[in-house]
Design an enzyme around this catalytic site. Sequence first.
Site, PDB file in Angstrom:
ATOM      1  N   ASP A   4      40.410  38.233  35.092  1.00 40.12           N
ATOM      2  CA  ASP A   4      40.926  38.593  36.411  1.00 40.12           C
ATOM      3  C   ASP A   4      39.929  39.472  37.166  1.00 40.12           C
ATOM      4  O   ASP A   4      39.344  40.395  36.583  1.00 40.12           O
ATOM      5  CB  ASP A   4      42.255  39.357  36.228  1.00 40.12           C
TER       6      ASP A   4
ATOM      7  N   GLU B  22      37.365  34.782  37.253  1.00 35.41           N
ATOM      8  CA  GLU B  22      37.862  34.749  38.626  1.00 35.41           C
ATOM      9  C   GLU B  22      36.848  35.554  39.435  1.00 35.41           C
ATOM     10  O   GLU B  22      36.930  36.774  39.524  1.00 35.41           O
ATOM     11  CB  GLU B  22      39.257  35.376  38.736  1.00 35.41           C
TER      12      GLU B  22
HETATM   13  C1  NOJ Z   1      43.970  38.197  40.953  1.00 36.49           C
HETATM   14  C2  NOJ Z   1      45.241  37.559  40.485  1.00 36.49           C
HETATM   15  O1  NOJ Z   1      45.117  36.164  40.546  1.00 36.49           O
HETATM   16  C3  NOJ Z   1      46.338  38.094  41.365  1.00 36.49           C
HETATM   17  O2  NOJ Z   1      47.550  37.400  41.168  1.00 36.49           O
HETATM   18  C4  NOJ Z   1      46.479  39.561  41.089  1.00 36.49           C
HETATM   19  O3  NOJ Z   1      47.448  40.116  41.966  1.00 36.49           O
HETATM   20  C5  NOJ Z   1      45.157  40.296  41.306  1.00 36.49           C
HETATM   21  N1  NOJ Z   1      44.042  39.615  40.713  1.00 36.49           N
HETATM   22  C6  NOJ Z   1      45.209  41.677  40.706  1.00 36.49           C
HETATM   23  O4  NOJ Z   1      45.232  41.618  39.314  1.00 36.49           O
END
Ligand code: NOJ
Length: 556
Positions: free
Chosen positions: A221, A275
């Site tokens: 993440d 990500e």
């Molecule tokens: C990206 C995630 O996909 C999202 O859902 C989340 O709110 C944020 N990162 C914070 O962790």
Amino acid sequence: MAEIQAPQATRARTLPTEWWRSAVIYQIYPRSFADSNGDGIGDLGGVRAHLDHLEALGVDAVWFNPWYASPQADAGYDVADYRAIDPVFGTLAEAEELIREAHERGIRIIVDVVPNHCSDAHPWFVEALRTGPGSAARDLFCFRAGRGEDGELPPNDWQSIFGGPAWTRTSNPDGSPGEWYLHLFAAEQPDLNWENPKVREEFEDVLRFWFDRGADGVRIDSAALLMKDPALTDFDHTDPPFPHPYTDRDEVHAVYRSWRAIADSYPEPRALIGEVWLPDAERFAAYLRPDELHTAFNFAFLGCPWEPDALRRVIDETMVVHAPVGAPPTWVLSNHDVPRHVTRYGRADTSFNLEYRQLGAPTDRALGLRRARAAILLTLALPGSAYLYQGEELGLDEVEDIPEALRQDPMFHRTQGENLGRDGCRVPMPWSGQVPPFGFSPADAAREPWLPQPRAWRDRTVEAQTGDPDSMLELYRRALACRRGEPTLGDGPFAWLPAPESVLAFSRGPQGRFVCVVNLSDRATELPVAGTVLLSSGPLDGTQLPPDTAAWVSTR
Ligand code: NOJ
Ligand code: CA
């Protein structure tokens, strides 16, 4: 320039070591997949009961959004214990069983690791608040004194990605106003201090914990946000400290190099999937160098409008970025953070970007559906791996009329409702039956689904679509079966073919024996190659491909 590897011919049957290069990965949002105990919230029991669906769909792997112990201030992205399953979802033993059962069906498991921040209920943060300024516990986070005479102003001007300031002031143990802590997301998600070796060691251990339990990979993440500007400079739009408004410092790469060494130390290497939401292509590619992450999400494709030139450009750019680092491209149309693409493709403006979510803009469902059908054939024919977000195989649309009182996304609350947030793409899945909860929860459930399901979903359930040759679900099943049987799909050679304006046509495989054609014009077009049509997203008129329709053709 590194050569793009041709896929192994045995990909579908033996799952090669580098399975992520060609995998179709299905994203499960556990709260909304299936509820086994009737509390209205999806859980691991629900997933285990529906593994048949995943197998029938034909996916190679599943990525789970966070299932860890969490107060759920941001739907599990506020982790209180990275080694425990939240009781609302089940137990660690159940997760282990689930991993085993999925493996028995040839489905790999990817868990979500959230390294940028944890929960304010994490024991480290509780301890940091308790021990006060200057403590070793505080150094695991980004605590700073405030500016202004009495420290009443935040340490810098950074804004939270969810809206409002990125800093929250704490109280000292004696009740007096104290330091501020940084949170790039909600206040319940304090950012960790990645300069501190204890943080690094902890996450290396968390990786091993899940890899040892059979997880085949991790989705990381907010992967580019970890290392902050040490001076925490105010954000100057004309000269930001780093390419990203907050962070993306080069030092982060050392973290991923050590993670890569861990992932590769397993006899069957584990996948590292980032990500990495960065507009700068070069900096994005830096995360995919041979000793760093294996793959990363392709947000440029996800945000691309349904327009031929834009799509051609984003496909080309994606391949140009990935080729030099030898990483497989990835393709994704939807996820749990963005409006569902059936809805997006039915709008006048079919693009998506983080600043402009277009929620509530008029949409034409029939048009959006037709394009979404074509888009999945495009997506699955492109080289590399693909991500499917649960419910897209049912053609689910964005739910835009959720009553305010039921909305849960901190993005909605932190912007005082100005941004409707992400609840609309997180509505529980419809499985069967004519009325909510559509088999999401058991018939005698004590609670309604945590977000209300539209009545119109009665003809979008898995049950209603199964066996209907014209349904979205059957299109996905056929497309995935075809992809499995076609070794030129997934990772491997790609070439554009000459085609009329507004038509995308490309071949795959060494001899270009597989061709994908997508008609983005407003009139029917002749298929540009002769061959057998393996699959199309809508009926063809002889060899004429109607508007917003895609076809897969074998030229053998
Ligand atoms: C990206 C995630 O996909 C999202 O859902 C989340 O709110 C944020 N990162 C914070 O962790
Ligand atoms: Ca439940």
